[in-house]
Design a protein around this motif. Structure first.
Motif, PDB file in Angstrom:
ATOM      1  N   UNK B 268       0.841  -1.202   0.000  1.00  0.00           N
ATOM      2  CA  UNK B 268       0.000   0.000   0.000  1.00  0.00           C
ATOM      3  C   UNK B 268       0.872   1.247   0.000  1.00  0.00           C
ATOM      4  N   UNK B 269       1.908   1.206   0.835  1.00  0.00           N
ATOM      5  CA  UNK B 269       2.838   2.333   0.881  1.00  0.00           C
ATOM      6  C   UNK B 269       3.503   2.556  -0.478  1.00  0.00           C
ATOM      7  N   UNK B 270       3.901   1.454  -1.105  1.00  0.00           N
ATOM      8  CA  UNK B 270       4.534   1.562  -2.420  1.00  0.00           C
ATOM      9  C   UNK B 270       3.578   2.205  -3.426  1.00  0.00           C
ATOM     10  N   UNK B 271       2.311   1.770  -3.407  1.00  0.00           N
ATOM     11  CA  UNK B 271       1.324   2.350  -4.332  1.00  0.00           C
ATOM     12  C   UNK B 271       1.171   3.841  -4.083  1.00  0.00           C
ATOM     13  N   UNK B 272       1.074   4.200  -2.800  1.00  0.00           N
ATOM     14  CA  UNK B 272       0.910   5.625  -2.474  1.00  0.00           C
ATOM     15  C   UNK B 272       2.124   6.415  -2.943  1.00  0.00           C
ATOM     16  N   UNK B 273       3.308   5.830  -2.757  1.00  0.00           N
ATOM     17  CA  UNK B 273       4.523   6.529  -3.194  1.00  0.00           C
ATOM     18  C   UNK B 273       4.517   6.746  -4.699  1.00  0.00           C
ATOM     19  N   UNK B 274       4.144   5.702  -5.426  1.00  0.00           N
ATOM     20  CA  UNK B 274       4.125   5.835  -6.888  1.00  0.00           C
ATOM     21  C   UNK B 274       3.116   6.906  -7.314  1.00  0.00           C
ATOM     22  N   UNK B 275       1.932   6.892  -6.695  1.00  0.00           N
ATOM     23  CA  UNK B 275       0.926   7.910  -7.017  1.00  0.00           C
ATOM     24  C   UNK B 275       1.434   9.307  -6.656  1.00  0.00           C
ATOM     25  N   UNK B 276       2.161   9.390  -5.538  1.00  0.00           N
ATOM     26  CA  UNK B 276       2.670  10.698  -5.121  1.00  0.00           C
ATOM     27  C   UNK B 276       3.692  11.232  -6.120  1.00  0.00           C
ATOM     28  N   UNK B 277       4.582  10.347  -6.556  1.00  0.00           N
ATOM     29  CA  UNK B 277       5.580  10.766  -7.549  1.00  0.00           C
ATOM     30  C   UNK B 277       4.883  11.248  -8.820  1.00  0.00           C
ATOM     31  N   UNK B 278       3.836  10.497  -9.207  1.00  0.00           N
ATOM     32  CA  UNK B 278       3.089  10.855 -10.413  1.00  0.00           C
ATOM     33  C   UNK B 278       2.444  12.232 -10.260  1.00  0.00           C
ATOM     34  N   UNK B 279       1.777  12.429  -9.120  1.00  0.00           N
ATOM     35  CA  UNK B 279       1.094  13.700  -8.874  1.00  0.00           C
ATOM     36  C   UNK B 279       2.105  14.850  -8.815  1.00  0.00           C
ATOM     37  N   UNK B 280       3.262  14.570  -8.235  1.00  0.00           N
ATOM     38  CA  UNK B 280       4.291  15.590  -8.128  1.00  0.00           C
ATOM     39  C   UNK B 280       4.781  15.996  -9.520  1.00  0.00           C
ATOM     40  N   UNK B 281       5.033  14.982 -10.338  1.00  0.00           N
ATOM     41  CA  UNK B 281       5.452  15.262 -11.707  1.00  0.00           C
ATOM     42  C   UNK B 281       4.393  16.061 -12.453  1.00  0.00           C
ATOM     43  N   UNK B 282       3.142  15.681 -12.215  1.00  0.00           N
ATOM     44  CA  UNK B 282       2.036  16.351 -12.892  1.00  0.00           C
ATOM     45  C   UNK B 282       1.949  17.812 -12.462  1.00  0.00           C
ATOM     46  N   UNK B 283       2.121  18.042 -11.149  1.00  0.00           N
ATOM     47  CA  UNK B 283       1.995  19.425 -10.677  1.00  0.00           C
ATOM     48  C   UNK B 283       3.146  20.278 -11.210  1.00  0.00           C
ATOM     49  N   UNK B 284       4.328  19.651 -11.390  1.00  0.00           N
ATOM     50  CA  UNK B 284       5.447  20.386 -11.994  1.00  0.00           C
ATOM     51  C   UNK B 284       5.081  20.836 -13.405  1.00  0.00           C
ATOM     52  N   UNK B 285       4.507  19.906 -14.172  1.00  0.00           N
ATOM     53  CA  UNK B 285       4.112  20.239 -15.537  1.00  0.00           C
ATOM     54  C   UNK B 285       3.015  21.296 -15.537  1.00  0.00           C
ATOM     55  N   UNK B 286       2.087  21.123 -14.591  1.00  0.00           N
ATOM     56  CA  UNK B 286       0.945  22.019 -14.573  1.00  0.00           C
ATOM     57  C   UNK B 286       1.353  23.444 -14.225  1.00  0.00           C
ATOM     58  N   UNK B 287       2.402  23.556 -13.403  1.00  0.00           N
ATOM     59  CA  UNK B 287       2.833  24.880 -12.982  1.00  0.00           C
ATOM     60  C   UNK B 287       3.179  25.744 -14.194  1.00  0.00           C
ATOM     61  N   UNK B 288       3.614  25.087 -15.247  1.00  0.00           N
ATOM     62  CA  UNK B 288       3.997  25.856 -16.438  1.00  0.00           C
ATOM     63  C   UNK B 288       2.806  26.528 -17.092  1.00  0.00           C
ATOM     64  N   UNK B 289       1.643  25.938 -16.946  1.00  0.00           N
ATOM     65  CA  UNK B 289       0.474  26.525 -17.613  1.00  0.00           C
ATOM     66  C   UNK B 289      -0.409  27.264 -16.625  1.00  0.00           C
ATOM     67  N   UNK B 290       0.000  27.234 -15.352  1.00  0.00           N
ATOM     68  CA  UNK B 290      -0.877  27.773 -14.321  1.00  0.00           C
ATOM     69  C   UNK B 290      -1.265  29.219 -14.582  1.00  0.00           C
TER      70      UNK B 290
END
Lengths: 356, 294, 281
Positions: B268-290
């Motif tokens: 479960x922790x591993x899944x949460x970590x993977x989702x967190x990394x994904x969301x973090x990457x996404x927010x980095x990308x999103x910041x460019x268009x914010x």
């Protein structure tokens, strides 16, 4: 401010243009000629065909009959992207993901203008509309009026042959509307660009246009200078739509329009018999003698006052007079007509006489 | 809910209390059924028979478990990418039809239904379609002479998840991406054309860039959707832990097996970590268009 | 003449080709399921459909669990929908009016369950439900609380989309000026203005609850999906038939509500009011 750019302005010619949507005829044999550098306003109520006319000119709609000429060349079949026009839409037309400067430069980019020249011309364009300092803002960081200025700069920076303004001010506040209206006129004259300005606001049309074309049901009812339209409307529709009018019932005879013991000259040749005259508020005055009336309301409008009176039979008439003369509702007064010529429409019903 | 405090009166302490009371049900719900379970799940990864331990975390590094995590990632990425591409295509095909048109409504309703269509029902549908005796399997064998299972029956293996997953990924894309497509204003296309741009230029410079953030957001959602999907895989793959959610099932139902107690939590922790990394990457990308997005 | 550059909508042939091909591909599994329930060695028959109906009606052993699962899932979907609306709407309105700075936090918490897989929740929900079971027994009803969390992101977004278009502040001021308290303003003024969002939230919740398997299965509760798996061995046809009916039910529900609800307002330019000046003005 940028110096006026000399420009060879374009002549526009609509000949017998017909546009139908299914069985509905949106444009019914419209003829319209714009002299080089002229600003013509298309004025009319919703659904009269004014926006359709603009969209056909732009090439956003195909026409079924007739021709559209630019400098004598038929462009009816030329697609919009090759017509070399600039359009300012009612609202929300700026690309949201580009800054104001990028928006203004877009048309130049499409035309392959090099970066250096593009930057100069974008700066010029933004300066022309008074937004030189806001080039890096995105659309949602600008006010409605500023957005429309950017849209205007974007439309003119490519130096189009024809500028089309589709109700560019109608989404704005009253105050911004007036100042931007005057600015559009200034820029248009400075650039000498042939322009069509679509609006439903008669005041706006009269204020900016060289000539105004009043449209109804796909036809141009009358085209002329603002003064012509106001002073000598071709028919009751135009009189009613342009400026304010009182509707007063009377009888048309060989000598003019007989109303309440007075006789007014008529415009055109209305049918003899019962009719309704459209009388401007400034062509009625408060007098010592004349038609007896009771004051209904009185509004202070700055330099003038507008007082509405009841002629005793339910006919409400607005009278424009000097602001120093004050009347309270219920006051008994007398009104008289100044004798200016009026437009008369045949009376449908003698009893039904209301202020428009 | 039942709090009765007039908006106008009792500003200050009374209003503060009312507000706090009003927010309590939501706080309690998310605390008891979101925060605490997540904390327990993650915490259990570090708890063993003899107190705190990293055994479960170490167990993740076994080849089987790592393999299941990798399988989850590539199945999710593949179905998210394909689902997003096809779903976006459907949205663009609907461009220009008013939302009130019958076709739009049928597509909307069907997408809403199928996006939630998962688990055993979806497994039935695909067993009936491409199972060993499935409609398509039999038809291809008899009519075309193609045996889709010549290399072995893959429907009950990880690759067998791809088609069923697409069956809910594409509709989910339609639901999440359509509002963005609807948001394209006619004036933008008209402005582009009046400024001399062609249709290709429009999609390259205007439509594409405007839709890009929404497309990326939907893509992330689709990945998360497939990554956390359990029911469909459970119905198709009855034994084993080929993907990470099946691993968790295995760890949960066989808690008697030694060394498995904390594994579910560790996964479960591993899944949460993977989702967190994904969301973090996404927010980095999103910041460019914010800046241009509201 | 080729289409003009301003017409960026797909050409009709492209539109209908895409929709046709995708639609046909999506129809295949449904057709296969129908065919599966109808085909026997002797040809097409509706026997299995009638047998299931009779089995459910008579309450025979095989179908009892299925009947129970359907009933529990339908009940849970209603309870969950009511729960989520009753908790979420006042919270969202309250935050917007009174503590706007919490808006980001509320949004973050509400969207969070999307990124926490249900099976991860299950790992931690097992102890929580074990303690609940000690108090109220192992009935399926407490599942509504967990389901409310699972459906939270979808319900939040549906309501938020509508709430954004409503000026809650002004509405509440108006309600207040007419002497209504917060609860009354909420129920009588705010709710009617966001009823489309609430309706969408409810539909999504119902769809999620009817389709939920993970939590119920691992907590050993009988709901529609777990019952379907259970009777799959005894009567595969019944499972498929119920799946088809559930799908059709959801689709028709969504379609009817979409058509009755009148569709979303289209993102068009606001038309200025076509008013004429009144000479008396």
């Amino acid at each position: 401010m940028t110096a006026p750019r000399p420009q060879t302005a374009t002549t526009i010619d609509l000949q017998q243009v017909v546009k139908r949507y299914g069985s509905h005829t949106a444009l019914d044999s419209v003829d319209l000629t714009l002299a080089p550098g002229e600003l013509v306003a298309l004025l009319g109520p919703s659904g009269c065909g004014k926006t359709t006319a603009l969209r056909c000119l732009a090439g956003l709609e195909d026409i079924q009959e007739g021709r559209i000429l630019m400098d004598g060349v038929d462009v009816s079949a030329t697609p919009i992207e090759r017509r070399d026009i600039g359009i300012v839409f009612q609202a929300y037309s700026l690309f949201p993901h580009m800054t104001a400067a990028q928006n203004v430069g877009y048309g130049l980019r499409m035309r392959g203008v090099g970066r250096a020249e593009r930057e100069t011309r974008v700066a010029e364009g933004l300066e022309l509309v008074g937004l030189a300092h806001l080039g890096e803002r995105f659309a949602h960081e600008l006010s409605g009026g500023q957005q429309q200025r950017v849209a205007l700069a974007r439309a003119i920076v490519t130096r189009p042959r024809l500028l089309l303004l589709d109700e560019p001010l109608s989404a704005l506040d009253a105050k911004v509307r007036v100042s931007l209206r005057d600015e559009i006129r200034r820029i248009q004259q400075e650039l000498g660009i042939t322009t069509v300005f679509v609006t439903h606001d008669q005041e706006e049309a009269l204020a900016v246009a060289d000539r105004v074309a009043v449209m109804r049901a796909g036809r141009i009812e009358q085209i002329g200078s603002p003064e012509d339209l106001y002073r000598t409307p071709a028919n009751p529709f135009v009189a009613d739509f342009v400026g304010l009018s009182n509707r007063v019932a009377g009888i048309v005879d060989a000598d003019g329009f007989a109303v309440r013991g007075e006789r007014l000259p008529v415009l055109g040749a209305p049918a003899l018999g019962a009719g309704v005259a459209l009388v401007r508020p400034e062509h009625v005055r408060l007098a010592a003698t004349g038609i007896a009336a009771t004051v209904v309301t009185s509004a202070f409008l700055g330099s003038i006052r507008r007082t509405t009176v009841d002629l005793g039979d339910g006919t409400i008439v607005a009278v424009q007079h000097d602001a120093s003369e004050v009347h309270e509702p219920g006051d008994a007064v007398h009104v008289a007509f100044t004798g200016a010529p009026v437009v008369v429409e045949p009376s449908v019903d003698h009893g039904e006489v209301a202020a428009a | 809910m039942g709090d009765r405090h007039p908006v106008g009166r009792g500003r200050g302490a009374g209003q503060l209390l009312g507000t706090a009371l009003g927010l309590t049900p939501f706080a309690l719900l998310t605390l008891c059924f979101l925060a605490i379970p997540t904390a327990i799940a993650v915490g259990s990864a570090f708890v063993g028979d003899d107190g705190l331990t990293l055994d479960a975390i170490a167990a993740i590094l076994s080849p089987t478990v790592l393999g299941s995590i990798w399988a989850s990632i590539w199945v999710s990425a593949l179905t998210a990418a394909l689902g997003a591409a096809v779903g976006a295509l459907v949205c663009l095909a609907l461009l220009g039809l008013p939302p009130t048109s019958l076709v739009r409504r049928i597509v909307d309703a069907a997408s809403g239904t199928l996006a939630q269509f998962g688990g055993v029902m979806l497994a039935f549908a695909f067993i009936a379609t491409i199972g060993i005796q499935g409609l398509v399997t039999v038809w291809m064998r008899d009519a075309l002479g193609i045996d889709i299972y010549s290399g072995g029956v893959w429907l009950y293996q990880v690759p067998g998840l791809i088609l069923p997953y697409l069956y809910f990924q594409i509709p989910l894309m339609v639901i999440t991406f359509m509002p963005a497509v609807d948001g394209l204003r006619a004036q933008w296309a008209e402005a582009n054309a009046s400024l001399g741009g062609t249709r290709a230029r429009y999609w390259l410079h205007v439509g594409g860039p405007i839709l890009a953030p929404a497309f990326l957001g939907s893509l992330v959602l689709l990945f998360a959707n497939a990554f956390s999907s359990f029911a469909t895989a459970a119905a198709l793959i009855s034994q084993g832990g080929q993907i990470v959610t099946l691993q968790i099932r295995g760890a949960l139902v066989s808690e008697t097996v030694l060394g498995q107690e904390g594994l579910a939590g560790a996964l479960a922790l591993a899944m949460i970590l993977i989702m967190t990394v994904l969301m973090w990457g996404y927010s980095l990308l999103q910041r460019r268009t914010e800046r241009w997005q509201r | 003449m080729s289409r003009r550059a301003s017409d960026v909508a797909p050409a009709p042939w492209a539109r209908w080709t895409i929709l046709g091909v995708v639609g046909a591909l999506f129809a295949i599994p449904i057709v296969a399921m129908v065919e599966f329930t109808l085909r026997t060695r002797d040809g097409i028959t509706f026997d299995r459909w009638t047998a299931l109906a009779e089995g459910l009606a008579s309450g025979s052993r095989t179908y009892r669990m299925l009947g129970e699962g359907i009933a529990v899932s339908l009940g849970l979907s209603v309870v969950t929908a009511v729960l989520i609306v009753a908790i979420l709407v006042p919270t969202m309105v309250l935050v917007r009016l009174r503590v706007p700075r919490l808006q980001r936090v509320l949004e973050m918490i509400s969207i969070l369950p999307i990124s926490i897989p249900a099976i991860v929740l299950v790992v931690g929900l097992a102890p929580v439900y074990a303690s609940i079971a000690r108090v109220v027994g192992s009935s399926a009803w407490p599942l509504a609380l967990a389901y409310a969390v699972v459906a939270l992101p979808f319900a939040y977004r549906a309501i938020q989309a509508e709430l954004r278009l409503v000026d809650v502040g002004t509405l509440t001021e108006a309600g207040r000026s007419l002497g209504a308290g917060f609860t009354r303003t909420l129920v009588e003024i705010v709710v009617p203005n966001i009823r489309r969002g609430i309706l969408t939230a409810c539909i999504l919740t119902v769809a999620i609850v009817l389709g939920e398997y993970t939590i119920a299965a691992l907590l050993n509760r009988i709901v529609l999906q777990t019952a379907l798996v259970q009777i799959q061995q005894a009567d595969a046809y019944a499972s498929v038939i119920v799946s088809l009916v559930a799908l059709a039910f959801a689709f028709v529900l969504l379609l009817v509500i979409a058509i009755a609800g009148g569709g979303q307002p289209r993102a068009t330019q606001p038309k200025a009011p076509k008013t004429k000046k009144d000479p008396r003005a």
